[in-house]
Design a protein around this motif. Structure first.
Motif, PDB file in Angstrom:
ATOM      1  N   SER A   1      -5.023  -3.833  -0.648  1.00  0.00           N
ATOM      2  CA  SER A   1      -4.780  -2.849   0.400  1.00  0.00           C
ATOM      3  C   SER A   1      -4.208  -3.517   1.624  1.00  0.00           C
ATOM      4  O   SER A   1      -4.207  -4.743   1.744  1.00  0.00           O
ATOM      5  CB  SER A   1      -6.084  -2.141   0.766  1.00  0.00           C
ATOM      6  N   GLY A   2      -3.743  -2.712   2.593  1.00  0.00           N
ATOM      7  CA  GLY A   2      -3.198  -3.259   3.828  1.00  0.00           C
ATOM      8  C   GLY A   2      -4.228  -4.048   4.596  1.00  0.00           C
ATOM      9  O   GLY A   2      -3.932  -5.087   5.192  1.00  0.00           O
ATOM     10  N   GLU A  76      -8.841  -3.818  12.440  1.00  0.00           N
ATOM     11  CA  GLU A  76      -7.977  -3.456  11.315  1.00  0.00           C
ATOM     12  C   GLU A  76      -8.538  -2.322  10.459  1.00  0.00           C
ATOM     13  O   GLU A  76      -7.782  -1.546   9.893  1.00  0.00           O
ATOM     14  CB  GLU A  76      -7.742  -4.686  10.431  1.00  0.00           C
ATOM     15  N   GLU A 101      -1.237   9.973  -2.271  1.00  0.00           N
ATOM     16  CA  GLU A 101      -0.632   9.463  -1.039  1.00  0.00           C
ATOM     17  C   GLU A 101      -1.547   8.442  -0.365  1.00  0.00           C
ATOM     18  O   GLU A 101      -1.090   7.399   0.114  1.00  0.00           O
ATOM     19  CB  GLU A 101      -0.353  10.635  -0.082  1.00  0.00           C
ATOM     20  N   SER A 104      -1.564   5.093  -2.256  1.00  0.00           N
ATOM     21  CA  SER A 104      -0.326   4.329  -2.051  1.00  0.00           C
ATOM     22  C   SER A 104      -0.314   3.602  -0.711  1.00  0.00           C
ATOM     23  O   SER A 104       0.446   2.650  -0.522  1.00  0.00           O
ATOM     24  CB  SER A 104       0.890   5.264  -2.148  1.00  0.00           C
ATOM     25  N   HIS A 105      -1.168   4.050   0.215  1.00  0.00           N
ATOM     26  CA  HIS A 105      -1.279   3.413   1.528  1.00  0.00           C
ATOM     27  C   HIS A 105      -2.527   2.539   1.641  1.00  0.00           C
ATOM     28  O   HIS A 105      -2.841   2.029   2.724  1.00  0.00           O
ATOM     29  CB  HIS A 105      -1.306   4.469   2.637  1.00  0.00           C
ATOM     30  N   VAL A 107      -5.621   3.523   1.387  1.00  0.00           N
ATOM     31  CA  VAL A 107      -6.645   4.255   2.136  1.00  0.00           C
ATOM     32  C   VAL A 107      -7.540   5.012   1.157  1.00  0.00           C
ATOM     33  O   VAL A 107      -7.049   5.651   0.222  1.00  0.00           O
ATOM     34  CB  VAL A 107      -6.001   5.252   3.134  1.00  0.00           C
ATOM     35  N   SER A 123      -6.925   0.841   6.574  1.00  0.00           N
ATOM     36  CA  SER A 123      -6.243   0.206   7.691  1.00  0.00           C
ATOM     37  C   SER A 123      -6.033   1.195   8.831  1.00  0.00           C
ATOM     38  O   SER A 123      -5.576   2.322   8.622  1.00  0.00           O
ATOM     39  CB  SER A 123      -4.889  -0.344   7.224  1.00  0.00           C
ATOM     40  N   GLU A 125      -3.812   1.171  10.928  1.00  0.00           N
ATOM     41  CA  GLU A 125      -2.382   1.457  11.086  1.00  0.00           C
ATOM     42  C   GLU A 125      -1.890   2.481  10.072  1.00  0.00           C
ATOM     43  O   GLU A 125      -0.871   3.132  10.300  1.00  0.00           O
ATOM     44  CB  GLU A 125      -1.578   0.166  10.946  1.00  0.00           C
ATOM     45  N   ARG A 126      -2.600   2.604   8.949  1.00  0.00           N
ATOM     46  CA  ARG A 126      -2.112   3.468   7.869  1.00  0.00           C
ATOM     47  C   ARG A 126      -2.793   4.828   7.809  1.00  0.00           C
ATOM     48  O   ARG A 126      -2.243   5.757   7.217  1.00  0.00           O
ATOM     49  CB  ARG A 126      -2.279   2.742   6.528  1.00  0.00           C
ATOM     50  N   SER A 129      -0.763   8.096   9.081  1.00  0.00           N
ATOM     51  CA  SER A 129       0.237   8.708   8.193  1.00  0.00           C
ATOM     52  C   SER A 129      -0.430   9.635   7.184  1.00  0.00           C
ATOM     53  O   SER A 129       0.130  10.676   6.809  1.00  0.00           O
ATOM     54  CB  SER A 129       1.035   7.626   7.469  1.00  0.00           C
TER      55      SER A 129
END
Length: 359
Positions: A1-2, A76, A101, A104-105, A107, A123, A125-126, A129
């Motif tokens: 993950s991110g 983070e 969705e 894919s991020h 999350v 994350s 940051e994610r 979205s």
């Protein structure tokens, strides 16, 4: 993950600083979820464990390393819950789209329908979205619900050359009615399966998918008008055409008259603050009444019982403004003339240059 990627990079960048402090950092980041055998280290749906071992000469140095890593985690990683009544109405297909969705991020997405809550973990940051996608889906849910209750109040339909009637789909019906109530000349609607324009003045539909075929359209109001209203049929018309507006004098002493008088006198006192009431009139406008009922049903459906959805208010205005208000409702663009304020305390209307009050 991110988050795992950012976490690993941070550990690598910070390792030299920890080593200079007399410690060592050894990270254990498990493979991506797709490379794992189901059930090995999966905690919850979409959640996987990441381990970290910190070694140092003293507890103080290890503690400093832990603090630095915890700051990274706080920065983070984020957990956010969205509570919205519309979540309970999200379809299985929409849920799967959001799940895909979110994955894919990187999350974690969980939905709790009975509580009307969506939980997001991942994350910082994610997550925004994914929230945007959720708002998009909730907007679709709200529009579907709005279309459903609008269809219970008004139904538009088209009539072919044989007299057969075909009702519009709920979403198309909603868009047509909104355009009609907004006093637009026409409404163009396009979807994957439909593309047409409804001309309100000529009461016809132009089908752009079928060689601009022209069909007659009809608007069927399903809202029952109040029992105390006078008939809306035009007595001067041979075919008894319905009037769009009728202003009726309310009989002195009647229930309707006494209701308005009582509310008016709660903040005004006859003989001291005003001389007399010339007359009380009832405004009978079917289209505005349908809009009122539609809005009331919407609020009653979406708000909890403890929310006040309706209040009885007064508006003071000039005599020349009465007709456009009665016909088309209040227009907020007419600053200082119509539609900018409503009051419960009628004494506030004394500030106006004229003291004609309308309810």
């Amino acid at each position: 993950s991110g988050f795992v990627s950012a976490f690993t990079n941070h550990v690598e960048q910070s390792a030299s600083r920890f080593q200079k402090a007399g410690g060592a950092v050894e990270s254990y980041v498990f493979p991506e979820p797709s490379d794992l055998k189901k059930g090995e280290i999966e905690l919850n749906d979409g959640e996987f464990e990441t381990g970290l071992l910190i070694l140092g000469e003293t507890k103080e140095k290890v503690s400093l390393a832990e603090q630095d890593i915890q700051q990274l985690i706080d920065k983070e990683f984020k957990e956010e819950k969205i509570k919205d009544k519309r979540i309970s109405s999200i379809s299985q297909i929409q849920e799967r789209l959001l799940q895909t969705e979110a994955r894919s991020h990187g999350v974690t997405f969980n939905i709790y329908r009975t509580l009307a809550i969506i939980s997001l973990k991942g994350s910082a940051e994610r997550i925004p979205s994914i929230k945007m996608e959720i708002e998009k889906i909730l907007g679709e849910v709200a529009k579907k619900e709005e279309a459903k209750w609008m269809q219970n109040l008004v139904q538009w339909r088209k009539v072919d050359s044989h007299g057969d009637k075909f009702p519009y789909s709920p979403i198309a019906n909603l868009e047509i009615e909104k355009a009609y109530q907004s006093k637009q000349d026409n409404c163009t609607y396009q979807s994957d399966s439909e593309h047409f324009t409804v001309d309100f003045k000529q009461e016809k539909e132009i089908n752009h998918q079928n060689g601009d075929e022209v069909l007659k359209v009809q608007r069927i109001g399903k809202t029952q008008l109040p029992d105390n209203w006078e008939p809306m049929a035009d007595p001067t018309s041979k075919d008894h055409t319905e009037l769009p507006l009728r202003v009726v004098d309310v009989l002195v002493g009647s229930e309707g008259y006494q209701t308005v008088l009582t509310e008016f006198n709660k903040t005004m006192e006859q003989g001291k603050k005003y001389k007399s009431i010339i007359k009380i009139q009832r405004i009978q406008n079917p289209m505005l009444y349908e809009s009122y009922v539609a809005k009331k049903v919407h609020l009653d459906t979406h708000n909890t019982p403890d929310v006040t959805n309706e209040r009885l208010l007064f508006h003071g205005t000039r005599k020349e403004s009465l007709e456009p208000i009665n016909k088309d409702n209040f227009n907020r663009s007419y600053r200082g003339q119509m539609g900018l304020y409503m009051v419960r305390d009628v004494t506030l209307l004394e500030m106006l240059p004229t003291h004609t009050a309308t309810l």
